[in-house]
Design an enzyme around this catalytic site. Sequence first.
Site, PDB file in Angstrom:
ATOM      1  N   GLY A  20      -2.553   8.840  -0.033  1.00  0.00           N
ATOM      2  CA  GLY A  20      -2.200   7.793   0.921  1.00  0.00           C
ATOM      3  C   GLY A  20      -3.422   7.267   1.664  1.00  0.00           C
ATOM      4  N   GLU A  29      -2.018  12.099  -6.646  1.00  0.00           N
ATOM      5  CA  GLU A  29      -0.573  12.348  -6.579  1.00  0.00           C
ATOM      6  C   GLU A  29      -0.012  12.928  -7.873  1.00  0.00           C
ATOM      7  OE1 GLU A  29      -2.148   9.768  -5.362  1.00  0.00           O
ATOM      8  OE2 GLU A  29      -1.264   9.160  -3.453  1.00  0.00           O
TER       9      GLU A  29
END
Length: 695
Positions: A101, A124
């Site tokens: 993020g 991720e």
Amino acid sequence: MAVVEIEIRANVAVIQVDNPPVNAISSQIRSGLVEAIEQIEDNNAVDRAILICRGRTFMAGADVREFSQQPQPPHLPEVTAAIEASHKPVTAVIHGQSLGGGLEIALACHYRIALAGSRLGLPEVKLGLLPGAGGTQRLPRLLGAEAALSMIVSGDPVSAEKALESGLIDGLCQLSTENPLADLFEYALDFAQHLDLSETSHRRLSLRSATAPNAGLYDQWRERYTKRQRGVDAPQACIDAIEAATSLPFDQGIARERELFLSLRGSDQSQALQHLFFAERRALRNTGVGTAQARPINCVAIIGAGTMGTGIAMSFANAGIPVTLLEIDPQALARGMDRIASQYAATVKRGKCSQDEAEQRRELIQGTTDYAQLARIDLVIEAVFEKLEVKQQVFEQLDRHCKPDAILATNTSYLDINQIAAVTSRPQQVLGLHFFSPANIMKLVEVIKADRTSDVAMSSVLQQLKRLGKVSVTAGVCHGFIGNRMYQSYQREVGLLMLEGAKPSQIDNALYQFGMAMGPLAVADLSGLDIGYLMRRSLDESKYEQRAFLIHDRLVESDRKGRKSGAGFYRYDASSTANQDDPEVLELIKTIATEQGVEQRSIDTEEIVQRCMLALINEAGHILDEGIAASAADIDLVYCHGYGFPKHRGGPMQLASCWGLAQVEKQIDELARTQGPRWWNASKSLRDAAQKNSW
Ligand code: NAD
């Protein structure tokens, strides 16, 4: 200070994030960023902004403390959309790491600059997810499909230097003085001051179109990852999302990214990968040795320069630690040193390190045949033949020659470390360090605490292994410790399944398809059937199911020891292909089944996988009952890092949770009824886990 604050410097708004220790993107940061953008939009005194973090890093991903909770708004996609929509250009100022993020936020900014030495990445996929806040849509628009594939699908970070080359960042602040963060701040203010404000809208990645790559690129990647990560969903979903970026308008691409993200989040695979991620972090922190002060280990010695000894020596040398390698005679030593030299040459050839680095590492390993050379060594690891008497002789010598506070470790696979410690005058300094082959590559080490091992000795080696980048799991003494003891149950079930009618290739295919790196019989052939054969000869016959190993043993007795003798369960000559059943072996299996009065039947894939997995799970339960392993998660780490268990299934214990613990208990009770209770007596740990629905 609030987690997000704004300071005005002339016409520049400085948005500062401060959420120690790693500026994880909590809900407070998310709402703080949205509010900051709103304030800057409304403030006529400023016309540009920089986004910078306090502490040791830029935002390095989601807040793990919020993982188990319901996500709170605003969600990250709303934050990235708000930043990008700002009419005043925002420059992300990166130091340390900008991951997950954190990089998606940076991609939503209009410019990105970084301090030399920082790392940027979208990892991720390693947690079974994809970047779900626009990362899969913005990155291809910035760098093109191929570069985006390579970052997002591998999940590997890139250096700031590489990021500048590729265009991922727009400026690089060199490390020049004692205070690089102050330099970076000045650099950022100067960078922002020189921006051309009329460019702002062109800098919004959502407004750019991503060029469609050459036909076939996505299929090539799909194929590559079908092979590289068999059965794993996240890399394929990442490829789908990036394809959407080059074939759909931004809004539709974002919708596709969300849809794919939601299908991964909460999936068994993502839960399994997150379970392993947390298990690794806990294993690093929680060593079970209280507050014992670790003693520094500055030099080590390895006894035995065979397969394991040379690999272990390289693990230490690679971390810059000098190694003395002791062999029984000069010829064996020369063979070991040659093996190390050729391994380093191969490492250079594969581009894993430079010629100079390899040379420096090799020079850290000095050979000897003289125990007197070990007088000042802090840690000795013995890796000689797997024979108790040989190891005891070595330990007597070590006890005589090493300084009193030196730690003496054995790399034994099965032997009783208490019996090895007993020949020394310092059993409190003796422990097991069970490395896996090839030891310079495999991350797992089982650290075995014998009856009298001190906490100081344990914490000193655990600290040292951390320095080597190893995943350590502590274990108690028993035959085979955690991993090999469970592996024996697994091999037992494989042997019984063959007697009952499953062919070797059928068993190997079933477990390979399930996700194991190799089938169990191909593994047995590779490591040599004679190793288990010799081990069983030294074992009390009541300790294992003899019937299950009759096929293995007859093969060894007819000189089929596996790959090294040209045949084992399979043949390894020019005319045979991998995993092709050999009619001679099938005949042998039938003969033994008849001798044993076992009626053969047809067995399906599901039964093979279930029985092999349940054998692992039940043995693991007994290991927990006896306190040999500290937790189910530790057992999963051992299996995923040392035995080729598919990481996306999280290990045998996570698999049991996924299948349902009560269901697993029922299946084991059923096997106890049909196969007899000897090996299928359910462990107390499994019964308790089934009750509370968690290990
Ligand atoms: P290996 O046969 O390749 O090497 C053993 C080396 O020890 C030989 O080079 C031999 O010359 C030397 N040696 C024998 N006696 C000695 C003595 N008295 N003093 C000094 N050197 C001596 O064996 P390996 O596969 O490296 O296994 C070593 C140990 O590691 C065993 O205990 C084994 O169970 C364990 N282990 C092996 C593996 C594996 O996959 N090979 C994995 C984990 C643990």
